[in-house]
Design a protein around this motif. Structure first.
Motif, short mmCIF file in Angstrom:
data_model
loop_
_atom_site.label_atom_id
_atom_site.label_comp_id
_atom_site.label_asym_id
_atom_site.label_seq_id
_atom_site.Cartn_x
_atom_site.Cartn_y
_atom_site.Cartn_z
N TYR A 14 38.23 46.03 37.98
CA TYR A 14 37.70 44.70 37.95
C TYR A 14 36.34 44.62 38.00
O TYR A 14 35.68 45.43 38.55
N TRP A 15 35.94 43.29 37.33
CA TRP A 15 34.53 43.00 37.40
C TRP A 15 34.26 41.69 38.26
O TRP A 15 34.96 40.94 38.07
N ALA A 42 42.14 42.99 46.63
CA ALA A 42 41.95 44.17 45.93
C ALA A 42 42.48 45.28 47.03
O ALA A 42 43.46 46.16 46.58
#
Length: 254
Positions: A14-15, A42
């Motif tokens: 993910y960014w 996360a």
């Protein structure tokens, strides 16, 4: 979704992870190394064992899945419960789970049709899509917990038929207790009278060296939640329960 299709898609990024300067950005860790909400989420969705829920307004069902990224078979139980938004118990159950390494298993499908039956659709301005939520969806919470064979919680999750901003959440009365387990560690145990969703914990004052092992959590009224606090150095002598600020989502409403 990615965890449920293990074998077809086995990697996910993910960014973005961090920042190189202060700012209100989409990073999961700020410039000072402090975890933001995304990083705590996360940690949960990348956990080796993940219980996940898939709601469908088309069929009025919720699928219960268990995904296992351990190198060995996971054996334990998955407990599920459906409550109202104020915590009233509607139904619950326990499912034995034996899920092989690097695989996902759909354990059951919960039928919620009777809870949504004969409830009017929400106004199109609120729904705004095909199969919009019905009014009853604002008062349905579906909880799940995966416990290993020793009874240790490996994963928790929550599903709703309506978007979070439309839920009929009640303002919770939250209590917390602080206990010290070592010179650099403490435990905070949080309890509530009604569901306290997306609850944020903050260490106030000058205790910037403190780190929380979990945050932005869903607290069930019958399952107190314990979070560990860790310091890089010895815990400050002045640190006490009042040094912890607890903010449920309902406190953020205008």
């Amino acid at each position: 979704h990615a965890r449920r299709i293990q074998g077809q898609m086995d990697g996910l990024l993910y960014w973005q992870i961090n920042d190189i300067w202060p700012g209100a950005t989409w990073s999961s860790i700020d410039v000072y190394g402090r975890w933001k909400a995304l990083q705590f989420f996360a940690k949960r969705f990348f956990a080796p064992v993940l219980v996940s829920l898939v709601e469908s307004r088309n069929s009025s069902t919720v699928e219960v899945h268990l995904s296992n990224h351990l190198t060995e078979t996971f054996r334990g139980d998955v407990h599920w419960e459906i409550t109202t938004a104020d915590g009233k118990h509607l139904r619950s159950g326990k499912l034995p789970a034996s899920v092989g390494s690097q695989s996902n298993q759909k354990l059951t499908i919960l039928d919620c049709a009777d809870l949504r039956k004969n409830s009017p659709a929400l106004p199109i301005g609120v729904g705004g899509q095909n199969n919009p939520p019905v009014a009853a969806d604002r008062d349905i919470l579906v909880w799940a917990r995966a416990l290993d064979k020793d009874g240790v919680v490996a994963s928790t999750n929550l599903a709703t038929f309506a978007k979070p901003k439309y839920l009929l959440l009640r303002a919770p009365k939250i209590k917390h207790q602080l206990s010290h387990t070592g010179p650099c560690t403490s435990l905070i145990t949080i309890s509530t009278d009604v569901p306290a969703l997306w609850t944020r914990l903050e260490i106030t004052g000058r205790e910037t060296g403190a780190r929380l092992t979990d945050n932005f959590i869903h607290i069930h009224p019958r399952h107190p939640y314990t979070v560990e606090i860790r310091w890089k150095k010895n815990r400050p002598a002045a640190f006490k329960a009042s040094s912890i600020r607890i903010t449920p989502l309902t406190d953020c409403f205008a």
